[in-house]
Design an enzyme around this catalytic site. Structure first.
Site, short mmCIF file in Angstrom:
data_model
loop_
_atom_site.label_atom_id
_atom_site.label_comp_id
_atom_site.label_asym_id
_atom_site.label_seq_id
_atom_site.Cartn_x
_atom_site.Cartn_y
_atom_site.Cartn_z
N THR A 192 0.79 -1.22 0.00
CA THR A 192 0.00 0.00 0.00
C THR A 192 0.84 1.28 0.00
O THR A 192 1.82 1.39 0.71
CB THR A 192 -0.93 0.04 1.24
OG1 THR A 192 -1.59 -1.20 1.36
CG2 THR A 192 -1.93 1.15 1.17
N THR A 215 -1.79 1.45 6.22
CA THR A 215 -1.02 0.42 5.51
C THR A 215 -0.67 -0.69 6.49
O THR A 215 -0.58 -0.46 7.69
CB THR A 215 0.26 1.02 4.89
OG1 THR A 215 1.14 -0.05 4.50
CG2 THR A 215 1.02 1.89 5.88
N ARG A 223 -9.54 -11.17 -4.01
CA ARG A 223 -9.43 -10.69 -2.62
C ARG A 223 -9.39 -9.16 -2.61
O ARG A 223 -8.59 -8.56 -3.30
CB ARG A 223 -8.17 -11.24 -1.96
CG ARG A 223 -7.92 -10.71 -0.54
CD ARG A 223 -6.98 -9.51 -0.52
NE ARG A 223 -6.56 -9.14 0.84
CZ ARG A 223 -5.79 -8.09 1.12
NH1 ARG A 223 -5.36 -7.30 0.15
NH2 ARG A 223 -5.46 -7.82 2.36
N VAL A 224 -10.26 -8.56 -1.83
CA VAL A 224 -10.26 -7.12 -1.66
C VAL A 224 -9.81 -6.82 -0.23
O VAL A 224 -10.29 -7.45 0.72
CB VAL A 224 -11.67 -6.52 -1.90
CG1 VAL A 224 -11.66 -5.01 -1.70
CG2 VAL A 224 -12.14 -6.88 -3.30
N GLY A 225 -8.89 -5.88 -0.09
CA GLY A 225 -8.39 -5.53 1.23
C GLY A 225 -8.95 -4.21 1.71
O GLY A 225 -9.94 -3.69 1.18
N HIS A 278 -1.28 -5.06 7.47
CA HIS A 278 -2.06 -6.26 7.21
C HIS A 278 -3.53 -5.88 7.03
O HIS A 278 -4.24 -5.56 7.98
CB HIS A 278 -1.89 -7.26 8.36
CG HIS A 278 -2.61 -8.55 8.08
ND1 HIS A 278 -3.62 -9.03 8.88
CD2 HIS A 278 -2.49 -9.43 7.05
CE1 HIS A 278 -4.08 -10.16 8.36
NE2 HIS A 278 -3.40 -10.43 7.27
#
Lengths: 306, 306
Positions: A166, A217, A194-196, A219
């Site tokens: 990020t 930014t 996968r969307v974070g 995990h």
């Protein structure tokens, strides 16, 4: 109001041979954004410019240089938010575009929606005339190496999670408007689709002129669990400084869900913070024509912007 | 802890000829969820069961009965969250599956991620053995009529936004664990790939054993702007009751971004609320073996559960 910009290039582990590139990338991005602010430009334009600069820089996990999903593809998330009216635009799982943050801004300004995903985001990009580029153009040799290494049977699945993820920016302009922008390639070897946190308002970023702006930014899943960006602004609403709010929220994330990360914050009075619970986070800021930047805890380089 | 469940079938305008179906649908869902809780089942199982019941009921804008996007397709979002550890799973823009809430739970339990979207969610569903169904099976005659009506040149683009959106449930089980679940077909005639609050943690729902759980409904983009679900729990952390927190947050959303909606809330002590700023919201709750439900402000029917 004196303008301020703060940027980050990701919290996590930065390899020795990449430290200088990271320092250089965040300072360039901060200076580009600050230049817009100094000319009377908006916080929104400044954060978009700073994040675009890091998306284009292969040192960072966003745009060109993004990590790869389990299939070896780049899928990116990004969000931008305007603190004046809480308007926001985001995209998730987008491929084959150079600057997801620009597409996120188009979502904000050209649609009645806030988040477009995958196939729909692709259709929207086409309708907006955003050029499609070959996916390979976003892939660096290093990303491919790390991807294939993680596919090896003896790879440590926890190890790659330490890769910095990020990029982001927050700013306040001379009219007192705040904005944030965040962009990412996500987690190495993530599942397709996968969307974070970076596409998710309140987790990857939040901006509100009544309080300030933040970009996060680290995990992604941990940041989503605690809705990290909004949490930081809550703490500021309760009277904490940006640094206190950032530390309190990062500590909560660590103790409650075991997650590490980093954040940048600017308040609506122009105070700022860059804090992280990981070993490193590349960050830079410009305020009062003074550039500051660093990577390690306690590392602060200062120089004048002429 | 005495178990409690609260469900909603969407805030917005409910047509006269559909009121009875909505009342019946939410009471059935609440009773199904409560039955699980009474047998010692978890809050997570109860909210999943209640939402599944409403996804299967064509009266509601979720699963079968979902509204259609601009292309005449059903694209659905859903989220589930466990208040014990803040674990959550969500899906966005998924097609051709009967119960998005069940897929969201699989994301939570079978992956290291929290949100899978569109094509990736489809691949994951296939890998999990979730059957693909023809998209037409989710489309009711009414959804198709409203979709084509909204395509007419003289249609009022604001009018369809009043359609009730989203179903949801919150519960506390006899071990004191809270959970929430939310599922939706989104906005009528939305752009392809539009993702709303229901896939976005903190906006469409939030659950934390330290405070309580909430599920939201209404104008998705407005709820995202204020991160509505997390905001409600934040007010409860500051000492407000579920009803006070819900009203305060809904009022803030109305004044700050001009958005209307509704919420259901349960606190970790078993207090609950069902509040809305729209004209109507179908809701039902069961606590102490007593069923309550309604649609209009001030309408509360009470009966005993035998």
């Amino acid at each position: 109001m004196k303008p301020v910009i703060v940027v980050h290039g990701g919290a996590g582990r930065i390899f020795k041979d990449r430290e200088e590139g990271a320092r250089s990338g965040v300072t360039t991005a901060a200076l580009k954004g600050y230049s817009i602010l100094k000319q009377g430009g908006s916080a929104l334009d400044a954060v978009e410019e700073a994040v675009t600069s890091m998306e284009d820089d292969p040192h960072f996990n966003a745009g060109c240089g993004s990590v790869l999903n389990e299939k070896g593809e780049v899928e990116m998330d990004a969000i931008i938010m305007d603190g004046k009216n809480l308007a926001s635009g985001a995209v998730s799982a987008v491929k084959c575009i150079a600057n997801p943050i620009k597409l996120a801004r188009l979502v904000m300004e050209k649609t009645e929606h806030m988040l477009l995903t995958d196939h729909g985001a692709k259709l929207f990009a086409k309708a907006m005339g955003v050029p499609e580029i070959p996916g390979e153009k976003l892939i660096t040799e290093r990303s491919r190496e790390r991807w294939s290494k993680n596919l090896e049977p003896d790879s440590n699945p926890q190890e790659f999670k330490k890769d910095p993820g990020t990029v982001g920016a927050v700013a306040i302009d001379n009219e007192g408007n705040v904005a944030c922008a965040t962009s990412t390639g996500g987690l190495t070897n993530k599942l397709v689709g996968r969307v974070g946190d970076s596409a998710c308002i309140g987790s990857g970023g939040y901006a509100d002129n009544h309080v300030g702006a933040t970009s996060t930014t680290g995990h992604g899943e941990s940041m989503m669990k605690v809705v990290l960006a909004r949490l930081i602004l809550y703490h500021m609403e309760q009277g904490m400084s940006p640094a206190e709010a950032a530390d309190t929220a990062l500590n909560y994330m660590k103790t409650r869900v075991g997650g590490l990360g980093g954040v940048i914050v600017v308040s609506n009075s122009g105070d700022w913070a860059a804090r992280f619970s990981t070993k490193q986070m590349s960050w830079a800021t410009v305020k009062d024509d003074q550039l500051q930047y660093g990577i390690y805890t306690g590392e602060i380089h200062t120089s004048s912007v002429c």
